[in-house]
Design an enzyme around this catalytic site. Structure first.
Site, PDB file in Angstrom:
ATOM      1  N   LYS A 285       0.812  -1.230   0.000  1.00 42.56           N
ATOM      2  CA  LYS A 285       0.000   0.000   0.000  1.00 42.56           C
ATOM      3  C   LYS A 285       0.838   1.270   0.000  1.00 42.56           C
ATOM      4  CE  LYS A 285      -4.506  -1.554   1.132  1.00 42.56           C
ATOM      5  NZ  LYS A 285      -5.629  -1.596   2.034  1.00 42.56           N
TER       6      LYS A 285
ATOM      7  N   ARG B 295      -4.832 -10.034   3.978  1.00 45.17           N
ATOM      8  CA  ARG B 295      -5.066  -9.913   2.534  1.00 45.17           C
ATOM      9  C   ARG B 295      -3.737  -9.538   1.880  1.00 45.17           C
ATOM     10  NH1 ARG B 295      -6.491  -6.053  -1.311  1.00 45.17           N
ATOM     11  NH2 ARG B 295      -8.024  -6.768  -2.851  1.00 45.17           N
TER      12      ARG B 295
HETATM   13  C1  9MG Z   1     -10.141  -4.480  -1.885  1.00 41.29           C
HETATM   14  N1  9MG Z   1      -9.232  -4.046  -0.834  1.00 41.29           N
HETATM   15  C2  9MG Z   1      -8.134  -3.270  -0.992  1.00 41.29           C
HETATM   16  N2  9MG Z   1      -7.553  -3.061   0.200  1.00 41.29           N
HETATM   17  C3  9MG Z   1      -8.302  -3.719   1.117  1.00 41.29           C
HETATM   18  C4  9MG Z   1      -8.231  -3.870   2.512  1.00 41.29           C
HETATM   19  O1  9MG Z   1      -7.291  -3.275   3.228  1.00 41.29           O
HETATM   20  N3  9MG Z   1      -9.162  -4.603   3.130  1.00 41.29           N
HETATM   21  C5  9MG Z   1     -10.164  -5.199   2.407  1.00 41.29           C
HETATM   22  N4  9MG Z   1     -11.075  -5.914   3.082  1.00 41.29           N
HETATM   23  N5  9MG Z   1     -10.273  -5.085   1.081  1.00 41.29           N
HETATM   24  C6  9MG Z   1      -9.363  -4.347   0.455  1.00 41.29           C
END
Ligand code: 9MG
Length: 280
Positions: free
Chosen positions: A223, A257
Site C-alpha cells: 500500500k 489480505r
Molecule cells: C479491496 N481491498 C483493498 N484493500 C483492502 C483492505 O485493506 N481490506 C479489504 N477488506 N479489502 C481491500
C-alpha cells in the site's frame, strides 16, 4: 470464535488465513492490467492457491485512491467468468471484492462465499440482505469517502476510537438486516480515508479491536502509506508489507489480505510458531 461463509466454517484459534488478491482490473495500483483476461485471472488464482492462499479475493473495480468508478455491467463482465471457472476448481472460499449489491448477488449465485465490502459505511441495507439470504461471509471494512475522495484531508479526533465505534454500530445494523455475527469479519481499512499517521495508529492498536469477538482482517500489501513513510516504490514494498502482517498477527488479527501469498504465508507461520511458545 467461528467464521461461517456458506459451506465453509473456520474455527479460531487456528493458523491465520491468507486471502490472495486477484485484481481483474486494468488500473489497480500494483498489478493493474496483468489479469484482465479471465484465463489470466483464473491461472493467477490457481497459482495463489498453490502458494498457500486460504481465500481468493476477486475484484473487478480498483479501490486505489483516485481510481475511476466502473459500471455494474462492466464489473460483472470482468468478475463473473473468473468466479464461474474457479468455483468448481478450488477448495478454498471465493470472496467477491465489490461495493455493488447486484454484483455481490451475482457473484454469490456463481459460487462466491464471501462479500468483501470496502464500502461497509453504506446507509442502504440491500447488500446486507443479500449476504443474509446466501448465508455468506461478510468483510465489514471501515472507510471514509470513496476512492475518488478518500484521501482529501481525512480528519479524526481519535481514529482508533472512531473505527471501534463504527464496528459496534455496523454489527448492530448487520444483525438487524439478518446477518449473523458469525458471518462477519472486521477490517480497519488501512489506506481508506486515512493519513500515514492514522494508518500507523491503527496498526499499533489492532489489539484493541479483538474485544469485538469477531475475526479481524487486514490489508497492507504494497500500500501507498508504505511508500510515503519509507520512500519505497510499489514493487519494493514486500518487506514492509510482511512486517505489518507479522505485527498484525502478533496483535490478534486472523486474516491477512496479500498479493505475495507464499512470502506472507512464510512470515505469518514463523510469527505464529514463535508466539505459540510465549510464556505469558
Ligand atoms: C479491496 N481491498 C483493498 N484493500 C483492502 C483492505 O485493506 N481490506 C479489504 N477488506 N479489502 C481491500
Amino acid at each position: 470464535m467461528i467464521f461461517r461463509a456458506r459451506q465453509f466454517e473456520f474455527v479460531f484459534p487456528r493458523p491465520a488465513l491468507i486471502m490472495g488478491v486477484v485484481n481483474v482490473t486494468p488500473d489497480s495500483f500494483s498489478d493493474g492490467g496483468r489479469f484482465l483476461k479471465p484465463e489470466a485471472a483464473v491461472a493467477h488464482a490457481l497459482e495463489l492457491v498453490g502458494r498457500g492462499a486460504d481465500i481468493l479475493d476477486i475484484g473487478g473495480e480498483s479501490t486505489r485512491p483516485g481510481a475511476e468508478p466502473v459500471g455494474e455491467a462492466e464489473e460483472l463482465r470482468r468478475v463473473l467468468p473468473v468466479i464461474e471457472q474457479l468455483a468448481g476448481r478450488v477448495q478454498v472460499p471465493i470472496s467477491i471484492d465489490t461495493i455493488k449489491p447486484a454484483v455481490a448477488r451475482a457473484a454469490l449465485a456463481a459460487g462466491a462465499c464471501i462479500v468483501n465490502d470496502v464500502a461497509a459505511s453504506r446507509e442502504d441495507d440491500t447488500m446486507w440482505r443479500g449476504v443474509a439470504e446466501f448465508k455468506a461471509g461478510y468483510v465489514c471494512m471501515h472507510a471514509r469517502g470513496t476512492p475518488q475522495t478518500m484521501q482529501e484531508n481525512p480528519v479524526y479526533a481519535d481514529v482508533v476510537r472512531e473505527v471501534g465505534e463504527f464496528f459496534q454500530e455496523r454489527l448492530g445494523r448487520l444483525g438487524a438486516a439478518g446477518v449473523a455475527a458469525n458471518q462477519i469479519v472486521l477490517d480497519v481499512g488501512i489506506g481508506f480515508g486515512k493519513t500515514v499517521e492514522h494508518n500507523l495508529q491503527l496498526l499499533a492498536n489492532l489489539r484493541s479491536f479483538t474485544t469485538m469477538a469477531r475475526p479481524l482482517l487486514i490489508g497492507v500489501s504494497r500500500k501507498s502509506f508504505i511508500g510515503q513513510l519509507l520512500g519505497a516504490g510499489v514493487q519494493e514494498r514486500l518487506p514492509a508489507s510482511l512486517a505489518c502482517a507479522c505485527l498484525a498477527i502478533a496483535s490478534g488479527v486472523q486474516i491477512i489480505r496479500a498479493h505475495d501469498v507464499a512470502e506472507t504465508v512464510q512470515a505469518v507461520r514463523m510469527t505464529e510458531a514463535a508466539l505459540s511458545r510465549k510464556k505469558i
